[in-house]
Structures are given as C-alpha cells and as structure tokens.
Scaffold this motif. Structure first.
Motif: not given
Length: 330
Positions: A92, A97, A99-100, A103-104, A107-108, A113
């Motif tokens: 990220a 960060l 996270v949902t 989210t990519s 990135e996470a 994820v």
C-alpha cells in the motif's frame, strides 16, 4: 519451496548440513524474545483484549478460516471485533490500510481481503501491527484478532493460539532452514492453547483442541451466486488451482466431494494473472477463496470457488468463554 517443505516434513537426510544454521536461528529468536520480556525492546499494550492466532511452522495450517470463525463467534456474543494483519504480499502507498472486500489484494494482501469479505468486519493491515490495531480501536472495536503475528512481539496480547496441521504436525521439529519452525518447539510452553486442524498425534505441554475444515458452498466467481455443496453447479472434470500454503489439502477436499480434477498447485500467495485461468479445453476452473480475491478482476464464466468453514471442537468454545470472562473482570 514445495520440495523444501516436503523435505522438512519427512526429515530428508540432505537437510543435515543445515542444522547448525537452524541452531543459530533458534538462538537469535530466543534472544529477541528475551529482549521483549526484559523491556529492552518496547511492547505496545492494547487497551482492549487481543487474541493472536498464529503459526509456529511455515506453510498453511487453516489459520485464516479459524480467524473468520472466531470473528463471527465473538460478534454473536456481543463483541465488536476487528482483525489485524501484516498484509503479506500487499504494498500500500500508505499505512495503516483499512481493508474492505473491494480493496485490491495488491495493496492489502490476499488474506485480509478474503477475511473482510467473509466476515464483513473491520480489517486493518500494516507491517507495524500496533499501528493497525490502534486504528481499529479508534474505530470502535472492543476486541482484536491478529491473523498471524505470533512472532510480532512488539504487539502485546492477552491470548496466544497456535494452529497446526494435524496430519503434518511440526515436521522434523527443527527451526529454519533445517525444518519448518519459525521458533523452537519449546515456544509452545508459553502459548495459551494449540488448535490442530485434524487429529494431532503428539503430546503437547499446553491445552490442545481440535477443529476441522469443511466445504460449505460452491460460489460463482463472477457474480457470487452460491450453490449448496451437494448441488454441484458444473459438470465433468475441472482444473483445480491452489496458491495456498498446503495445496494438497484443497485437492483432498475436492476428491472427498467426488470431483474429478487436474491439480494445479502454485506457490503460497501466488500472483495470478489472466493466463493462469486460460486452458485450451474450456473446462471449469475451481479455486480456493484465498485465490479467488486475486482472480476476480479477470475471471471468466467457468470460474468457481469452493468456500470452506472452520468447525472447532465445542471444548474450545467453552475454554474461550472462560478466558474472555476472566479478561473482562480485570
């Protein structure tokens, strides 16, 4: 890596020259742990209960499904849990960060994820785990679960749980690089409990509970439409992809469901691209939930996910209830 892991779990003779390095590694980990215990290194103590669910060994054990189960179990009992993760494999631009499910994973990381999608709960990632934990506390979480982090001693914890694959155990019992252990087996004397994914044929110095992973549903990767495990939504032989720590467990599950498949084992946290899902025969492609979060952007109509859920021993739930009750009385 798969060749090395296989050698660790059958104690191959060619590992013997690595034993002195394993001894040095174990000594370094012990010295590091003592530095935190003596206060030479700083430990951040969270203002809410924190449970670490980690591994002593390298490779998949079923840890993340247990985290998802425990998050739901705590929610049902009135807690507001949040999940802390390092975000392995993710990069990220800014931490911590939040996270949902959208989210990519680039990135996470894939597991955060996946956990955000499975639980619908707050998930925060940061290589500095205490910083992620503080973000979750500020967001209103009153208990924290650390997905991994047994060796991240800068973050204080109230309960330490070690998850082990029952079939493989702790391999040859040696530390890296001569064996699969991140810390010596003596570390088990300090944890609160060990949870084995399947029966474990080994005496342990701490409370020991069991769990098993069971397939829960088939899920279409394009639209997330779900089907019961008994009502298979595809026909014929499939390509089975598994970029997890222990791919053979996934393949054994498929075999147990009488699915005919061609196995495609990949490295843990494999970085998928569209080519990984393309096969000339156009047969269905089945994968794990962990892999699915990375394949969604380029998935096709023949992509399916086999979701699994952790089913812990009821004795573990009783033990956890007792420990949490003691924590709230402090």
């Amino acid at each position: 890596m798969s060749r090395l892991q296989d050698a660790w779990y059958r104690d191959a003779a060619w590992l013997m020259p690595l034993r002195p390095l394993a001894g040095l590694y174990a000594s370094a980990m012990g010295a590091r742990r003592r530095a935190y215990q003596r206060g030479t290194k700083t430990v951040w103590e969270p203002p809410v209960p924190l449970i670490v669910i980690g591994n002593l060994s390298v490779g998949g054990t079923g840890k993340s499904p247990l985290v998802a189960w425990m998050a739901r179990w705590l929610t049902e009992r009135g807690w507001r849990p949040g999940i802390v993760s390092r975000g392995y494999g993710g990069h990220a631009r800014r931490y911590p960060l939040y996270v949902t499910p959208e989210t990519s994973p680039a990135e996470a990381g894939d597991e955060p994820v996946m956990l955000a999608a499975q639980t619908g709960l707050p998930v925060a990632v940061d290589p500095d785990r205490p910083r992620a934990a503080r973000k979750l506390v500020a967001a209103g979480c009153d208990i924290l679960l650390s997905d991994d982090g047994l060796q991240h001693l800068a973050m204080g914890r109230d309960i330490e749980l070690v998850v082990v694959d029952g079939a493989r155990g702790f391999g040859n019992g040696r530390c890296l690089p001569a064996g699969p252990l991140r810390e010596p087996l003596s570390r088990l004397e300090d944890v609160d409990a060990v949870i084995s994914n399947g029966p474990l044929q080994q005496d342990l110095p701490v409370p020991h509970y069991s769990m098993h992973l069971a397939p829960s549903r088939w899920r279409h990767l394009i639209d997330d439409v779900c089907y019961p495990i008994e009502g298979r939504p595809f026909n014929g032989r499939v390509h089975a992809l598994a970029g997890i720590g222990h791919p053979s467990r996934f393949f054994e599950t498929l075999a147990g469901l009488n699915v005919e498949f061609d196995p495609c084992p990949l490295a843990d946290h494999h970085r998928f691209d569209a080519a990984d899902l393309q096969f000339s025969d156009n047969r269905p492609v089945v994968m794990t939930a962990k892999d699915a979060v990375k394949c969604r952007p380029f998935a096709h109509e023949r992509c399916w996910v086999l979701d699994v859920e952790a089913h812990p021993d009821p004795a573990l739930m009783t033990w956890l209830e007792g420990r949490l009750a003691a924590l709230t009385e402090r």
